[in-house]
Enzyme design. Structure first.
Site, PDB file in Angstrom:
ATOM      1  N   ASP A   8       4.758  -0.310  12.024  1.00 40.25           N
ATOM      2  CA  ASP A   8       3.465  -0.806  11.540  1.00 40.25           C
ATOM      3  C   ASP A   8       3.193  -2.254  11.954  1.00 40.25           C
ATOM      4  OD1 ASP A   8       3.035   1.628  10.395  1.00 40.25           O
ATOM      5  OD2 ASP A   8       3.530   1.015   8.354  1.00 40.25           O
ATOM      6  N   CYS A  22      -3.827   7.695   9.862  1.00 38.89           N
ATOM      7  CA  CYS A  22      -4.170   7.150  11.173  1.00 38.89           C
ATOM      8  C   CYS A  22      -3.710   8.083  12.276  1.00 38.89           C
ATOM      9  CB  CYS A  22      -3.525   5.781  11.345  1.00 38.89           C
ATOM     10  SG  CYS A  22      -4.356   4.514  10.396  1.00 38.89           S
ATOM     11  N   ARG A  55      -8.694   0.139   5.156  1.00 37.94           N
ATOM     12  CA  ARG A  55      -7.826   1.148   4.525  1.00 37.94           C
ATOM     13  C   ARG A  55      -6.572   0.509   3.944  1.00 37.94           C
ATOM     14  NH1 ARG A  55      -7.556   6.637   7.976  1.00 37.94           N
ATOM     15  NH2 ARG A  55      -6.165   7.076   6.264  1.00 37.94           N
ATOM     16  N   ASP A 106       7.381  18.972   8.569  1.00 39.17           N
ATOM     17  CA  ASP A 106       8.441  19.984   8.462  1.00 39.17           C
ATOM     18  C   ASP A 106       9.609  19.530   7.580  1.00 39.17           C
ATOM     19  OD1 ASP A 106       8.601  18.250  10.878  1.00 39.17           O
ATOM     20  OD2 ASP A 106      10.619  19.091  10.992  1.00 39.17           O
ATOM     21  N   LYS A 146       0.831  -1.218   0.000  1.00 39.54           N
ATOM     22  CA  LYS A 146       0.000   0.000   0.000  1.00 39.54           C
ATOM     23  C   LYS A 146       0.855   1.253   0.000  1.00 39.54           C
ATOM     24  CE  LYS A 146      -1.426   1.556   4.004  1.00 39.54           C
ATOM     25  NZ  LYS A 146      -1.367   2.824   4.700  1.00 39.54           N
ATOM     26  N   ASN A 147       1.838   1.299   0.887  1.00 35.29           N
ATOM     27  CA  ASN A 147       2.576   2.558   1.040  1.00 35.29           C
ATOM     28  C   ASN A 147       3.522   2.835  -0.133  1.00 35.29           C
ATOM     29  OD1 ASN A 147       1.147   3.078   3.324  1.00 35.29           O
ATOM     30  ND2 ASN A 147       2.742   2.383   4.747  1.00 35.29           N
ATOM     31  N   ARG A 152       1.944  14.174  13.497  1.00 33.68           N
ATOM     32  CA  ARG A 152       2.651  13.757  12.276  1.00 33.68           C
ATOM     33  C   ARG A 152       3.042  15.002  11.471  1.00 33.68           C
ATOM     34  NH1 ARG A 152      -0.543   8.490  10.018  1.00 33.68           N
ATOM     35  NH2 ARG A 152       1.405   8.126   8.924  1.00 33.68           N
TER      36      ARG A 152
HETATM   37  N1  EPU Z   1       8.329  13.276  11.068  1.00 34.16           N
HETATM   38  C1  EPU Z   1       8.620  14.592  11.399  1.00 34.16           C
HETATM   39  N2  EPU Z   1       8.631  15.509  10.393  1.00 34.16           N
HETATM   40  C2  EPU Z   1       8.367  15.181   9.086  1.00 34.16           C
HETATM   41  C3  EPU Z   1       8.080  13.847   8.767  1.00 34.16           C
HETATM   42  C4  EPU Z   1       8.071  12.903   9.782  1.00 34.16           C
HETATM   43  O1  EPU Z   1       8.855  14.918  12.558  1.00 34.16           O
HETATM   44  O2  EPU Z   1       8.414  16.072   8.236  1.00 34.16           O
HETATM   45  C5  EPU Z   1       8.345  12.240  12.139  1.00 34.16           C
HETATM   46  C6  EPU Z   1       6.990  11.586  12.339  1.00 34.16           C
HETATM   47  O3  EPU Z   1       6.185  12.333  13.235  1.00 34.16           O
HETATM   48  C7  EPU Z   1       7.389  10.243  12.889  1.00 34.16           C
HETATM   49  C8  EPU Z   1       8.689   9.929  12.143  1.00 34.16           C
HETATM   50  O4  EPU Z   1       9.181  11.186  11.693  1.00 34.16           O
HETATM   51  O5  EPU Z   1       7.656  10.341  14.261  1.00 34.16           O
HETATM   52  C9  EPU Z   1       8.581   8.993  10.971  1.00 34.16           C
HETATM   53  O6  EPU Z   1       7.552   9.442  10.105  1.00 34.16           O
HETATM   54  P1  EPU Z   1       7.523   9.088   8.554  1.00 34.16           P
HETATM   55  O7  EPU Z   1       7.576  10.353   7.786  1.00 34.16           O
HETATM   56  O8  EPU Z   1       8.545   8.044   8.278  1.00 34.16           O
HETATM   57  O9  EPU Z   1       6.090   8.447   8.415  1.00 34.16           O
HETATM   58  P2  EPU Z   1       4.933   8.802   7.393  1.00 34.16           P
HETATM   59  O10 EPU Z   1       5.500   9.103   6.044  1.00 34.16           O
HETATM   60  O11 EPU Z   1       3.982   9.764   8.006  1.00 34.16           O
HETATM   61  C10 EPU Z   1       4.736   6.339   6.577  1.00 34.16           C
HETATM   62  C11 EPU Z   1       3.634   5.334   6.445  1.00 34.16           C
HETATM   63  C12 EPU Z   1       3.197   4.851   7.818  1.00 34.16           C
HETATM   64  C13 EPU Z   1       4.392   4.261   8.542  1.00 34.16           C
HETATM   65  C14 EPU Z   1       5.551   5.260   8.592  1.00 34.16           C
HETATM   66  C15 EPU Z   1       6.820   4.692   9.202  1.00 34.16           C
HETATM   67  C16 EPU Z   1       2.493   6.049   4.438  1.00 34.16           C
HETATM   68  C17 EPU Z   1       1.309   6.658   3.810  1.00 34.16           C
HETATM   69  N3  EPU Z   1       2.511   5.961   5.758  1.00 34.16           N
HETATM   70  O12 EPU Z   1       4.191   7.416   7.326  1.00 34.16           O
HETATM   71  O13 EPU Z   1       2.251   3.833   7.577  1.00 34.16           O
HETATM   72  O14 EPU Z   1       4.015   3.922   9.863  1.00 34.16           O
HETATM   73  O15 EPU Z   1       5.848   5.724   7.248  1.00 34.16           O
HETATM   74  O16 EPU Z   1       7.255   3.580   8.490  1.00 34.16           O
HETATM   75  O17 EPU Z   1       3.407   5.625   3.751  1.00 34.16           O
HETATM   76  C18 EPU Z   1       0.383   2.465   8.005  1.00 34.16           C
HETATM   77  O18 EPU Z   1       0.530   1.979   6.871  1.00 34.16           O
HETATM   78  O19 EPU Z   1      -0.405   1.963   8.864  1.00 34.16           O
HETATM   79  C19 EPU Z   1       1.150   3.639   8.392  1.00 34.16           C
HETATM   80  C20 EPU Z   1       0.837   4.388   9.449  1.00 34.16           C
END
Ligand code: EPU
Length: 432
Positions: free
Chosen positions: A305, A117, A397, A125, A22-23, A122
């Site tokens: 996850d 979720c 989802r 920045d 999915k991701n 989240r």
């Molecule tokens: N973070 C920041 N600033 C940013 C981006 C991230 O502080 O600009 C922090 C987040 O708050 C978190 C950490 O960095 O503490 C990691 O976040 P990341 O950006 O890696 O996660 P994401 O892109 O929001 C994706 C997946 C999530 C998965 C995470 C970690 C998608 C759509 N979502 O989220 O998937 O948990 O990477 O692997 O790709 C799920 O599929 O159930 C799901 C939540």
């Protein structure tokens, strides 16, 4: 509202085939609009978040045609707006990839602030820092992220923390920037590599994906491509843990075993047998599993996850286990639901201390988010008696045909509307 009703206590056995990630698919679909030529993407999971993103892409004029449930053709040349905003798109997270994709191609994009979720704050920045380093101006106004640039120019970007989303988003925009971009401290998740491979298949020049330094030489345009998405590491891991929780014997097919190593290692430590094949893993658990310690980390560490699912299995394993969540601060909300089923888990900050109990007992529980929802289904499958899991829309989802795949492994469960008392009674009578 649909709910899963599960009669627990049956060991899962047989084979299950895993769908596309999915991701990875969310980012790849967004990236596909960057080409003016036809892009065919195969092995797309037919799940709610993907379908919402596909609708959002159609809403901006891109023609999407679905050849079958798992294959779409994307015709980016039809795009007529760079404004991505709707109620449904605000609920998913992957929509933010349209920001990087549209900014890269059109040097301007407006995308609704992403939802996803509720597992902690989240921020985005690091995405913004990356776009700004490439020369864009980024503003957040009226719930929209607006990014604009006269031109994008490659730069050296050091991410303050490892972020899958920021790594991919910057990679998308930098693909069509002038000159070279270097992303340091980049995420190494399999889907980061998959997105880079997909972009390269369209003519991008990206090297180093899968390491913590990604080098992108900007190209002028991207051509058409046919690409098949990698298998979903988290769907596979969820079935591995469902097999372990139910003392089952399950062959999980269409996987890349290397992507599952962190999960495999923990299962083996806990006493399960995991056999690896070229594109399958078999999980066999014949006895009660033991305790362990888990800390979620960026890849190749243990995936956040998979945290709710492993916590659930540890709740019925012997001894005391400790699970530390180091990626999202609010990802233990499901623990109250497990407690209703008899689990003994104490959460202190980002750590759960789990005292394994001899068994869980069925109860009415509610899925607070996607992965926690899957974990509650695993709990229900292992528990004594009947469990009702409410809010299954969260599970849908990200998992395709979840209950169908479980049924094929011998689970006793059904998806029934909560108002359909007759069907609920019938199911309960059937399972005894
Ligand atoms: N973070 C920041 N600033 C940013 C981006 C991230 O502080 O600009 C922090 C987040 O708050 C978190 C950490 O960095 O503490 C990691 O976040 P990341 O950006 O890696 O996660 P994401 O892109 O929001 C994706 C997946 C999530 C998965 C995470 C970690 C998608 C759509 N979502 O989220 O998937 O948990 O990477 O692997 O790709 C799920 O599929 O159930 C799901 C939540």
């Amino acid at each position: 509202m649909d709910q899963y009703i599960i009669k627990g206590g049956k060991s899962l056995a047989g084979e299950v085939s895993i769908g596309g990630a999915k991701n990875a698919a969310l980012a790849i679909l967004a990236a596909a609009v960057m080409s003016d030529e036809v892009v065919t993407i195969e092995n797309i999971p037919d799940v709610r978040d993907i379908n919402v993103l596909l609708e959002a892409i159609e809403d901006i004029g891109v023609k999407i045609s679905r050849t079958d449930a798992h294959t779409v053709k994307v015709m980016g040349c039809r795009l007529n707006s760079v404004n991505v905003d709707s109620d449904s798109v605000r609920k998913i997270r992957g929509s933010y990839y349209l920001l990087g994709a549209l900014l890269g191609k059109y040097k301007t994009a407006q995308v609704a602030l992403p939802g996803g979720c509720n597992i902690g704050s989240r921020p985005i920045d690091q995405h913004i820092k990356g776009f700004e380093a490439l020369g864009a101006q980024v503003k957040i106004q009226h719930g929209l992220i607006k990014a604009q640039a006269e031109k994008l120019k490659g730069n050296h970007i050091y991410l303050d923390l490892i972020s899958v989303g920021a790594t991919i988003n910057i990679m998308l925009a930098a693909t069509l920037a002038e000159g070279q971009t270097i992303i340091e401290n980049s995420a190494k998740e399999p889907h980061v590599v998959d997105v880079a491979n997909f972009l390269n298949s369209m003519g991008a020049n990206i090297k180093g994906a899968g390491t913590d330094v990604i080098r992108i030489k900007g190209v002028e345009k991207l051509h058409g491509s046919t690409y098949s998405i990698i298998p979903d590491q988290i769907e596979a891991g969820t079935f591995m843990l469902a097999a372990a929780a139910t003392k089952g014997d399950v062959l999980i097919k269409n996987v890349i075993p290397k992507h599952l190593e962190a999960i495999t290692a923990k299962l083996v430590e806990m006493g399960a047998e995991v056999e690896e094949f070229d594109d399958a893993v078999r999980v066999v658990a014949t006895k009660k599993l033991g305790h362990t310690q888990v800390k979620t980390l960026a890849y190749p560490g243990f995936p956040t996850d998979m945290q709710p699912q492993i916590t659930t299995v540890l709740a019925i394993s012997s001894g005391t286990s400790i699970v530390t969540e180091s990626i999202f601060e609010n990802r233990f909300k499901y623990v109250d639901e497990l407690t209703k089923m008899g689990a003994s888990i104490k959460v202190e900050g980002n750590t759960a201390i789990i005292d394994g109990v001899s068994e869980l007992t069925g109860a009415i529980v509610s899925a607070p988010d996607l992965r926690a929802g899957a974990a509650l289904v695993i709990a229900g499958l292992a528990a004594d008696g009947i469990t009702t899991v409410e809010q299954v829309e969260y599970i849908e989802r990200g998992y395709e045909n979840f209950e169908k795949k479980m049924l094929e492994l011998g689970a006793m469960m059904a998806k029934i509307d909560s108002s359909n008392e007759k069907a609920i009674r019938k199911f309960k009578l059937k399972v005894g």
